[in-house]
Motif scaffolding. Structure first.
Motif, PDB file in Angstrom:
ATOM      1  N   LYS A 239       0.824  -1.207   0.000  1.00 39.71           N
ATOM      2  CA  LYS A 239       0.000   0.000   0.000  1.00 39.71           C
ATOM      3  C   LYS A 239       0.860   1.260   0.000  1.00 39.71           C
ATOM      4  CE  LYS A 239      -3.844  -2.370   2.261  1.00 39.71           C
ATOM      5  NZ  LYS A 239      -4.679  -2.478   1.071  1.00 39.71           N
ATOM      6  N   PHE A 240       2.013   1.216   0.669  1.00 41.08           N
ATOM      7  CA  PHE A 240       2.938   2.345   0.589  1.00 41.08           C
ATOM      8  C   PHE A 240       3.317   2.606  -0.868  1.00 41.08           C
ATOM      9  CE2 PHE A 240       4.419   1.984   5.189  1.00 41.08           C
ATOM     10  CZ  PHE A 240       3.959   3.246   5.528  1.00 41.08           C
ATOM     11  N   LYS A 241       3.548   1.526  -1.599  1.00 38.44           N
ATOM     12  CA  LYS A 241       3.927   1.661  -3.002  1.00 38.44           C
ATOM     13  C   LYS A 241       2.807   2.305  -3.799  1.00 38.44           C
ATOM     14  CE  LYS A 241       5.770  -1.008  -6.895  1.00 38.44           C
ATOM     15  NZ  LYS A 241       6.199  -2.364  -7.348  1.00 38.44           N
ATOM     16  N   ARG A 242       1.562   1.902  -3.560  1.00 32.98           N
ATOM     17  CA  ARG A 242       0.419   2.466  -4.281  1.00 32.98           C
ATOM     18  C   ARG A 242       0.217   3.940  -3.934  1.00 32.98           C
ATOM     19  NH1 ARG A 242      -4.820  -1.207  -3.955  1.00 32.98           N
ATOM     20  NH2 ARG A 242      -5.512   0.452  -5.370  1.00 32.98           N
ATOM     21  N   LEU A 243       0.578   4.322  -2.715  1.00 33.94           N
ATOM     22  CA  LEU A 243       0.450   5.718  -2.308  1.00 33.94           C
ATOM     23  C   LEU A 243       1.610   6.570  -2.805  1.00 33.94           C
ATOM     24  CD1 LEU A 243      -0.789   5.236   1.362  1.00 33.94           C
ATOM     25  CD2 LEU A 243      -2.075   6.313  -0.489  1.00 33.94           C
ATOM     26  N   GLY A 244       2.633   5.905  -3.360  1.00 34.24           N
ATOM     27  CA  GLY A 244       3.793   6.644  -3.838  1.00 34.24           C
ATOM     28  C   GLY A 244       4.719   7.085  -2.720  1.00 34.24           C
ATOM     29  N   ILE A 245       4.633   6.411  -1.583  1.00 32.90           N
ATOM     30  CA  ILE A 245       5.470   6.751  -0.431  1.00 32.90           C
ATOM     31  C   ILE A 245       6.668   5.809  -0.413  1.00 32.90           C
ATOM     32  CG2 ILE A 245       5.590   6.888   2.093  1.00 32.90           C
ATOM     33  CD1 ILE A 245       2.588   7.498   2.061  1.00 32.90           C
ATOM     34  N   THR A 246       7.851   6.349  -0.602  1.00 27.96           N
ATOM     35  CA  THR A 246       9.067   5.550  -0.644  1.00 27.96           C
ATOM     36  C   THR A 246      10.076   6.091   0.362  1.00 27.96           C
ATOM     37  OG1 THR A 246       9.995   6.919  -2.414  1.00 27.96           O
ATOM     38  CG2 THR A 246       8.723   4.977  -3.081  1.00 27.96           C
ATOM     39  N   LYS A 248      12.488   5.069   3.994  1.00 30.56           N
ATOM     40  CA  LYS A 248      12.154   4.741   5.379  1.00 30.56           C
ATOM     41  C   LYS A 248      11.624   5.946   6.136  1.00 30.56           C
ATOM     42  CE  LYS A 248      15.547   0.998   5.584  1.00 30.56           C
ATOM     43  NZ  LYS A 248      16.794   0.501   6.223  1.00 30.56           N
ATOM     44  N   VAL A 249      12.229   7.102   5.921  1.00 34.83           N
ATOM     45  CA  VAL A 249      11.811   8.295   6.655  1.00 34.83           C
ATOM     46  C   VAL A 249      10.379   8.690   6.286  1.00 34.83           C
ATOM     47  CG1 VAL A 249      12.255  10.745   7.021  1.00 34.83           C
ATOM     48  CG2 VAL A 249      14.168   9.150   6.900  1.00 34.83           C
ATOM     49  N   ALA A 250      10.074   8.651   4.996  1.00 35.57           N
ATOM     50  CA  ALA A 250       8.719   9.011   4.546  1.00 35.57           C
ATOM     51  C   ALA A 250       7.686   8.052   5.115  1.00 35.57           C
ATOM     52  CB  ALA A 250       8.660   9.011   3.020  1.00 35.57           C
ATOM     53  N   LYS A 251       8.015   6.770   5.163  1.00 34.18           N
ATOM     54  CA  LYS A 251       7.092   5.776   5.714  1.00 34.18           C
ATOM     55  C   LYS A 251       6.917   5.980   7.215  1.00 34.18           C
ATOM     56  CE  LYS A 251       8.213   2.274   2.219  1.00 34.18           C
ATOM     57  NZ  LYS A 251       8.817   0.938   1.981  1.00 34.18           N
ATOM     58  N   GLN A 252       8.015   6.262   7.911  1.00 40.95           N
ATOM     59  CA  GLN A 252       7.938   6.527   9.344  1.00 40.95           C
ATOM     60  C   GLN A 252       7.053   7.732   9.622  1.00 40.95           C
ATOM     61  OE1 GLN A 252      12.143   6.825  10.261  1.00 40.95           O
ATOM     62  NE2 GLN A 252      12.057   4.948  11.473  1.00 40.95           N
ATOM     63  N   ASN A 253       7.222   8.779   8.822  1.00 40.97           N
ATOM     64  CA  ASN A 253       6.434   9.992   9.022  1.00 40.97           C
ATOM     65  C   ASN A 253       4.953   9.746   8.769  1.00 40.97           C
ATOM     66  OD1 ASN A 253       8.674  11.522   9.705  1.00 40.97           O
ATOM     67  ND2 ASN A 253       9.020  12.263   7.620  1.00 40.97           N
ATOM     68  N   TYR A 254       4.643   8.917   7.763  1.00 41.78           N
ATOM     69  CA  TYR A 254       3.242   8.602   7.478  1.00 41.78           C
ATOM     70  C   TYR A 254       2.613   7.905   8.674  1.00 41.78           C
ATOM     71  CZ  TYR A 254      -0.894   6.628   5.252  1.00 41.78           C
ATOM     72  OH  TYR A 254      -2.193   6.281   4.951  1.00 41.78           O
TER      73      TYR A 254
END
Length: 297
Positions: A239-246, A248-254
């Motif tokens: 789902k991170f991939k579908r949201l365009g979130i790549t 580690k930092v961006a995922k942590q922030n989400y």
């Protein structure tokens, strides 16, 4: 709540009778709070759209609400424009003989040949030609890969069952927008994180997601982790991939922004809650995709 308690705008009062407003509130927007419903009704009234004809929708995801304009809204308003002519919207199947070419004068792609035979095979594309007296036709052509996300999104059941209708409305909407200069502004209303956004969370002091969550294995044959938990982590990465979130930092922030209760050892229930939020954001991203695509044309 009665209509007398609602702060109805003059546009709403002029467009809808009190009994109609009651039905709109109870059947079309039962989850809306007072402010959300008034905004929904005001937009319908201001644009002259009929919510009972599926021209405008109210959608609620937890604490986030969305007012969405449907493809039917564009056709309804185009009919009111001077010089309106019905659009020509067609599916292209894999066995059709189909050719397009760029018009040397207008520099736009046009359909120059579309012949069909049977069996036609699977749908591989669609096009819509929006006509208007006194104006050049506007042609929008789409490959089915451009709407692949619709078949797995929030409205996937309708897209899979009624592909021709849904795909046709989608491409027709884009053609009408360009030909008639129509543009409706969808509205997203966020009130912050609600109580039920993440079910059954336990408060934690550490609100920064542990790196173990983001580095979750895509298989669970090399450890003793609960298979359900491992699968939830795998789905999270997809789902991170579908949201365009790549990254580690961006995922942590989400995760920190949308599920701050998750710590270093998330439970399966906590991850399910996070996945629900991600689904909501994916759905809303897909709802906006047709509008965003026009910017690229």
């Amino acid at each position: 709540m009665s209509n007398n308690a609602l702060m109805l705008t003059p546009e709403i009062q002029e467009a809808f009778k009190p009994e109609v407003i009651n039905v709109m509130r109870s059947s079309l927007a039962p989850t809306a709070n007072d402010a959300e419903f008034v905004l929904f009704a005001h937009k319908a009234a201001s644009y002259g759209l009929d919510p009972f004809k599926n021209e405008i929708f109210f959608i609620k995801y937890g604490s986030t609400a969305r007012i969405q304009f449907a493809a039917e809204a564009y056709l309804s308003k185009a009919r009111e424009q001077e010089g309106f002519e019905p659009p020509d919207t067609q599916m292209v199947h894999e066995n059709d003989e189909f050719k397009i070419a760029k018009n040397a004068e207008t520099k736009e792609l046009e359909v120059i040949k579309h012949e069909i035979g049977f069996p036609r095979g699977k749908i591989i594309g669609a096009y819509s030609i929006a006509y208007r007296k006194g104006y050049r036709p506007v042609t929008v052509i789409m490959d089915i890969d451009e709407v692949a996300h619709m078949f797995t999104g929030q409205n996937k059941d309708n897209w899979n069952k009624w592909t021709q209708d849904m795909f046709g409305k989608h491409v027709q909407q884009r053609a009408l927008k360009r030909q008639y200069g129509l543009e409706f502004e969808d509205e997203t209303i966020t009130h912050g994180e609600g109580e039920n956004t993440i079910p059954e969370y336990k408060p934690r002091k550490d609100i920064t997601p542990n790196q173990e969550i983001l580095d979750a294995p895509t298989n669970h044959g090399t450890n003793e982790e609960d298979p359900q938990l491992a699968q939830a982590k795998k789905e999270m990465q997809a789902k991170f991939k579908r949201l365009g979130i790549t990254g580690k930092v961006a995922k942590q922030n989400y995760i920190k922004d949308h599920a701050p209760q998750i710590g270093d050892n998330p439970t399966y229930q906590e991850l399910v809650g996070l996945l629900d939020i991600m689904d909501m954001h994916i759905d809303m991203k897909e709802m906006q995709s047709s509008d965003d695509d026009d910017v690229l044309e």
